[in-house]
Design an enzyme around this catalytic site. Structure first.
Site, PDB file in Angstrom:
ATOM      1  N   GLU A  59     -11.499 -22.103  27.174  1.00 15.51           N
ATOM      2  CA  GLU A  59     -10.470 -22.846  28.182  1.00 15.51           C
ATOM      3  C   GLU A  59      -9.863 -21.897  29.236  1.00 15.51           C
ATOM      4  OE1 GLU A  59      -9.049 -26.029  27.294  1.00 15.51           O
ATOM      5  OE2 GLU A  59     -10.618 -26.478  25.787  1.00 15.51           O
ATOM      6  N   ARG A  76       0.964  -1.230   0.073  1.00 11.74           N
ATOM      7  CA  ARG A  76      -0.186   0.009  -0.080  1.00 11.74           C
ATOM      8  C   ARG A  76       0.916   1.209  -0.116  1.00 11.74           C
ATOM      9  NH1 ARG A  76      -5.178   1.867  -0.627  1.00 11.74           N
ATOM     10  NH2 ARG A  76      -5.809   3.322   0.975  1.00 11.74           N
ATOM     11  N   ASN A 122      -9.231 -13.773  32.288  1.00 19.06           N
ATOM     12  CA  ASN A 122      -9.096 -13.028  33.644  1.00 19.06           C
ATOM     13  C   ASN A 122      -8.701 -14.420  34.487  1.00 19.06           C
ATOM     14  OD1 ASN A 122      -9.325 -10.678  33.356  1.00 19.06           O
ATOM     15  ND2 ASN A 122     -11.598 -10.701  33.662  1.00 19.06           N
TER      16      ASN A 122
END
Ligand code: GRA
Length: 368
Positions: A345, A250, A349
């Site tokens: 899983e 780009r 936190n």
């Protein structure tokens, strides 16, 4: 300390990379959009031995180890994160059976999971039991030679398509129905609810002894968390590669956008987070291969990899701008799939809780 992978591990990683690039990547966008479940790919991964790395030959595996599983999983998730879930649904029950099953259970259930002939699953989570596994309410009541299962499991990967798997239930609480659910990402990995109403299960299918379930569940999560961690690495890498490629193509304001320092800052951070997470995940897998305790290291690796995937997907979207936001290009898929790793899983936190409580000395993570 040896950071080099063995020839055997390089070979299995390259096999997974080639398979992922040739067989998974070309249809990933279409499969994601159409939410196609791909039992054909699940079967092929079984034929290539991707579910058997932690299983001995006696039960149809190849015994290459946990690090091999991590390497394979990253390559698959890099092409399409939802197909990583498919790996976990085979290896989760297979490994847990290997650890806790009777000889008869192992012989009967492990080989078809490893071969990808039977689609597996494991059912822990319930409407009111997510992070707090012990709060689950499903019960298994003895009735002669069988148990009657009552309760409901929610957000169970493969519930709509599974042939069977592990269901966690209380036998003593004092101490089939298939309904697909919609999710933001991980499309092609069907997820659903299971409602058990006096559903009979032979006593011979019980894993371990009555009362062992919670510890079996914690043991299993420690293994399957490693698969999720490796999947997050794959998404982080895919997002970084998309960003790097776009930076080099780009042109804006007369130069490749990779020349802009603000994009370089993002690329540098993506690289560091991904590499750091990879080393942590490799360490956890290496410990598992040495049969050394690794609950803490797995939580650290899983947390780092989930955050790296989310950082990378977010940064890639900033770099690609409208092309990142567009559903015509893969970055928005990486973004949606990355979020799953902060949830499955053990949420980020829960991992932080495990890590902090270990560091503070409140609750040691490496107990089993
Ligand atoms: O001391 P004790 O004899 O009473 O035993 C305790 C402890 O030693 C007892 O369990 C034992 N224990 C363990 N044993 C072996 C605890 N952790 C382990 C372990 N890792 N290995 C009770 O322990 P506790 O610490 O008091 O338990 P707790 O506070 O009730 O819960 C602990 C904890 C929060 C860590 C646990 O509930 C947990 O891990 N929660 C996260 C739930 C989770 O990960 N759910 C995953 C659902 S499945 C899924 O996401 C599928 C995704 C599919 C995919 O994308 O691939």
């Amino acid at each position: 300390m040896d950071f080099a992978l063995s020839e055997e591990l390089i070979a299995v990683r390259d096999l997974a990379r080639e398979f992922a690039e040739k067989e998974i990547a070309p249809s990933a966008a279409k499969d994601d959009k159409e939410k196609n479940f791909r039992p054909d790919l699940i079967k092929k991964m079984g034929e290539l031995g991707f579910y058997g790395t932690m299983i001995p030959e006696t039960y149809g595996g190849n015994g290459l180890g946990f690090l091999a599983m991590v390497l394979v999983t990253e390559e698959i998730a890099r092409a399409h994160s939802a197909m990583r879930v498919a790996i976990n649904m085979q290896i989760g029950p297979a490994l847990t059976l290997l650890q806790f099953g009777s000889e008869e259970q192992k012989k009967k259930f492990i080989p078809p999971l490893v071969a990808g002939e039977k689609i597996g699953c494991f059912a822990i989570t319930e409407p009111d039991a997510g992070s707090d596994v012990a709060a689950l309410r499903t019960t298994a009541t003895k009735d002669g030679e069988r148990y009657l299962l009552n309760g409901s499991k929610l957000w169970i990967s493969n519930a709509p398509v599974t042939h069977g798997g592990l269901v966690y239930a209380y036998t003593d609480r004092s101490q089939k129905h298939r309904k697909p659910l919609e999710t933001m990402g991980a499309h092609c990995s069907p997820i659903g609810e299971m409602i058990f109403d006096n559903f009979p299960i032979p006593v011979t299918n019980r894993l371990g002894n009555e009362g062992d379930g919670f510890k079996i569940c914690m043991w299993q999560l420690n293994q399957t968390r490693l698969n999720c961690a490796a999947g997050a690495l794959g998404v982080a890498r895919a997002a970084k590669e998309a960003a790097v490629s776009y930076c080099n193509q780009r042109v804006q304001f007369g130069q490749k956008i990779g020349e802009f320092q603000m994009n370089q800052d993002l690329i540098a951070q993506m690289s560091v987070h991904e590499e750091a997470a990879r080393l942590l995940v490799y360490r956890a897998a290496w410990l598992a291969d040495q049969t050394q305790p690794n609950n803490l290291e797995t939580s650290i690796g899983k947390y780092a990899a989930a955050e790296a995937a989310n950082f990378a997907a977010d940064a890639a979207m900033k770099i690609l701008g409208a092309y990142g936001y567009s559903t015509e290009f893969p970055v928005e898929r990486y973004y949606r799939d990355a979020k799953s790793y902060q949830i499955v899983e053990g949420s980020s936190n829960v991992q932080k809780m495990i890590i902090a409580q270990d560091a503070l000395g409140y609750r040691k993570a490496n107990r089993a």
